[in-house]
Scaffold this motif. Structure first.
Motif, PDB file in Angstrom:
ATOM      1  N   LEU A  11       0.863  -1.169   0.000  1.00  0.00           N
ATOM      2  CA  LEU A  11       0.000   0.000   0.000  1.00  0.00           C
ATOM      3  C   LEU A  11       0.908   1.229   0.000  1.00  0.00           C
ATOM      4  N   ASN A  12       0.869   1.989  -1.073  1.00  0.00           N
ATOM      5  CA  ASN A  12       1.726   3.163  -1.199  1.00  0.00           C
ATOM      6  C   ASN A  12       1.273   4.230  -0.202  1.00  0.00           C
ATOM      7  N   PRO A  13       2.080   4.550   0.831  1.00  0.00           N
ATOM      8  CA  PRO A  13       1.630   5.519   1.830  1.00  0.00           C
ATOM      9  C   PRO A  13       1.534   6.945   1.299  1.00  0.00           C
ATOM     10  N   ALA A  14       2.152   7.210   0.150  1.00  0.00           N
ATOM     11  CA  ALA A  14       2.063   8.552  -0.437  1.00  0.00           C
ATOM     12  C   ALA A  14       0.699   8.809  -1.058  1.00  0.00           C
ATOM     13  N   THR A  15       0.010   7.728  -1.435  1.00  0.00           N
ATOM     14  CA  THR A  15      -1.274   7.875  -2.121  1.00  0.00           C
ATOM     15  C   THR A  15      -2.410   7.120  -1.453  1.00  0.00           C
ATOM     16  N   GLY A  16      -2.087   6.140  -0.637  1.00  0.00           N
ATOM     17  CA  GLY A  16      -3.113   5.291  -0.046  1.00  0.00           C
ATOM     18  C   GLY A  16      -3.599   4.203  -0.980  1.00  0.00           C
ATOM     19  N   GLU A  17      -2.936   4.042  -2.120  1.00  0.00           N
ATOM     20  CA  GLU A  17      -3.370   3.066  -3.130  1.00  0.00           C
ATOM     21  C   GLU A  17      -2.790   1.691  -2.828  1.00  0.00           C
ATOM     22  N   VAL A  18      -3.644   0.665  -2.849  1.00  0.00           N
ATOM     23  CA  VAL A  18      -3.197  -0.713  -2.717  1.00  0.00           C
ATOM     24  C   VAL A  18      -2.710  -1.190  -4.076  1.00  0.00           C
ATOM     25  N   LEU A  19      -1.448  -1.563  -4.155  1.00  0.00           N
ATOM     26  CA  LEU A  19      -0.833  -1.919  -5.432  1.00  0.00           C
ATOM     27  C   LEU A  19      -0.721  -3.423  -5.642  1.00  0.00           C
ATOM     28  N   ALA A  20      -0.668  -4.173  -4.555  1.00  0.00           N
ATOM     29  CA  ALA A  20      -0.549  -5.631  -4.679  1.00  0.00           C
ATOM     30  C   ALA A  20      -0.953  -6.274  -3.366  1.00  0.00           C
ATOM     31  N   THR A  21      -1.496  -7.477  -3.452  1.00  0.00           N
ATOM     32  CA  THR A  21      -1.842  -8.232  -2.254  1.00  0.00           C
ATOM     33  C   THR A  21      -1.253  -9.635  -2.367  1.00  0.00           C
ATOM     34  N   PHE A  22      -1.046 -10.259  -1.217  1.00  0.00           N
ATOM     35  CA  PHE A  22      -0.396 -11.566  -1.175  1.00  0.00           C
ATOM     36  C   PHE A  22      -1.137 -12.453  -0.182  1.00  0.00           C
ATOM     37  N   ASP A  23      -1.275 -13.725  -0.533  1.00  0.00           N
ATOM     38  CA  ASP A  23      -1.985 -14.659   0.323  1.00  0.00           C
ATOM     39  C   ASP A  23      -1.171 -14.984   1.574  1.00  0.00           C
ATOM     40  N   THR A  24      -1.862 -15.088   2.690  1.00  0.00           N
ATOM     41  CA  THR A  24      -1.232 -15.577   3.907  1.00  0.00           C
ATOM     42  C   THR A  24      -0.960 -17.067   3.754  1.00  0.00           C
TER      43      THR A  24
END
Length: 453
Positions: A11-24
């Motif tokens: 999650l880019n803290p400069a924009t709040g945009e979630v860019l990628a997610t990963f499975d636990t």
């Protein structure tokens, strides 16, 4: 270890945009990883020390080659400035190089000369599988100081990185593999809190190292205690920066640069500046000038919106109760995580800022009359990570420094840093040491070996 598990995501803290997610990780994957690490340990510990040293040295070389890549990922995932990110990776490389260079001496047998009737030595042997639970603020360095000595020693590592820096974690795992670290010797795991508890409880796992918050450290230590496992805790800090005399403006610049490094998100940052009467006004004025002169491009985001909001709430509590916010302290509109560096004075014991760690770019300055008051205030903290004392009279500074309750005490420098300088604290800042000769002695079997005449 009951808590809500955040997702592994970029999650880019400069924009709040979630860019990628990963499975636990699944429970089956965790079980397989523990077995693989235990199996790998049997072979890794039997490798000649020179072979392990070669691999660890190669890790250092590859980190230098990939410094820009990792710095860019750190900027993307937790907001670190690029130059600070490359510096972090290069320092991490030097840690691997240090242990490669000095492993033979650090792990040499230690003879017990007073023993009679034969030969007695203390041998340093590995203990097995270790778990590392690492934070986001220095996503490469934190791993390096745990992994480097233990890989040289012959232990194997399961690494659970922070949920907010998954891509950094994956690249570090790639570096390990590409450097020749065998399968199972270093394994990255996107584990849940419950799975961390399962890993610690497994009889094949011999210890756990945690760098993070008090809450995380206490939870892991409780689990480790129930399982009779060794643990190392590197937790928070509220380090005093004591100014006795000298050039107030120059000392303020030194204090400011150290305070805003990594946007103030460092455990051993100088979170409490304690300044004597005659320098106080000029010191504060210079801090205010430095903060006010910052261009927007010089201000990086904090690691997350939540982190910025927590810091803003701590400062607001202080102001509401009478503290003075001289400059900065502006929280950007969400979802971005920007918070302008601030200078805060007039903090009193009834304010959160007095007793809580301010994990962000806020310089809190206290006025004291003399050395006695400075020492009393410095030690009036539940934390005991680092501390520093500044004076043109080194002997005077040393006399004060010797009275401070901290794991790392510095005279006329904010911090003594290097791969050979041990890092760690006392009180609620944790226990154990990383880096240097002490760092390789944490997860080791100091085996007494006796041969009779």
């Amino acid at each position: 270890m009951t808590a809500t598990q955040p997702p592994y995501r970029t999650l880019n803290p400069a924009t709040g945009e979630v860019l990628a997610t990963f499975d636990t990780a699944t429970d089956d994957l965790i079980a397989t990883a523990i077995t693989a690490a235990d199996d790998a340990y049997r072979a890794w510990r039997e490798q000649p020390l020179e072979a392990r040293v070669d691999v660890v040295r190669h890790v250092g070389r590859l980190l230098r080659e990939r410094a820009t890549e990792l710095a860019e990922l750190a900027k993307l995932e937790m907001g670190k400035k690029l130059d600070e990110g490359t510096g972090e990776v290069e320092f991490s490389a030097s840690i691997f190089e240090f242990y490669a260079d000095h492993a033979a001496a650090l792990l040499a047998d230690q003879r017990i000369p007073s023993f009679s009737g034969g030969t007695a030595v203390v041998q340093r042997r590995p203990v097995g599988v270790l778990l590392g639970v690492m934070p986001w603020n220095f996503p490469v360095y934190q791993v390096a100081r745990f992994a480097a000595p233990n890989l040289v020693l012959g232990n194997t590592i399961l690494l659970k990185h922070a949920e907010s820096v998954p891509q950094c974690a994956l690249v570090i795992a790639d570096v390990m593999r590409d450097a020749g670290v065998p399968e199972g010797v270093y394994t990255n795991l996107f584990a849940s809190f419950d799975q961390v508890e399962t890993i610690i409880g497994d009889p094949r796992v011999q210890g756990v190292s945690v760098t993070g918050s008090e809450r995380a450290g206490a939870a892991v230590a409780a689990t480790a205690g129930r399982s009779l496992k060794k643990c190392l805790l590197e937790l928070g800090g509220s380090d005093p920066f004591i100014v006795l005399d000298g050039d107030s403006k120059q000392l303020a610049r030194t204090a400011w640069e150290f305070r805003v490094y990594n946007m103030g998100q460092a455990c051993n940052s100088n979170k409490r500046m304690i300044v004597t009467d005659d320098l106080y006004d000029d010191f504060v004025a210079e801090l205010v000038t430095l903060a006010g002169d910052l261009a927007p491009a010089e201000i990086a985001p904090m690691s997350s919106r939540k982190a910025a909001e927590t810091l803003a709430a701590q400062v607001a509590d202080a102001v509401d109760k009478g503290a003075t916010l001289h400059v900065g302290g502006e929280l950007a509109e969400g979802p971005a995580a920007f918070y302008t560096p601030a200078v805060l004075t007039g903090v009193t014991p009834d304010m959160r800022a007095y007793s809580e760690e301010l994990f962000g770019p806020v310089a809190v300055v206290y006025r004291v009359r003399d050395e006695e008051e400075a020492v009393a205030l410095a030690n009036a903290s539940a934390y005991g990570l680092g501390a520093s004392v500044f004076s043109t009279d080194t002997a005077r500074a040393e006399k004060v420094a010797q009275r401070l309750e901290a794991g790392m005490v510095n005279v006329n420098t904010p911090a003594g840093e290097g791969p050979d300088i041990p890092f760690g604290g006392v009180k609620r800042s944790g226990f154990g040491r990383e880096l240097g000769a002490l760092g390789i002695d944490e997860f080791v079997n100091k085996q007494v070996y006796v041969v009779a005449d």
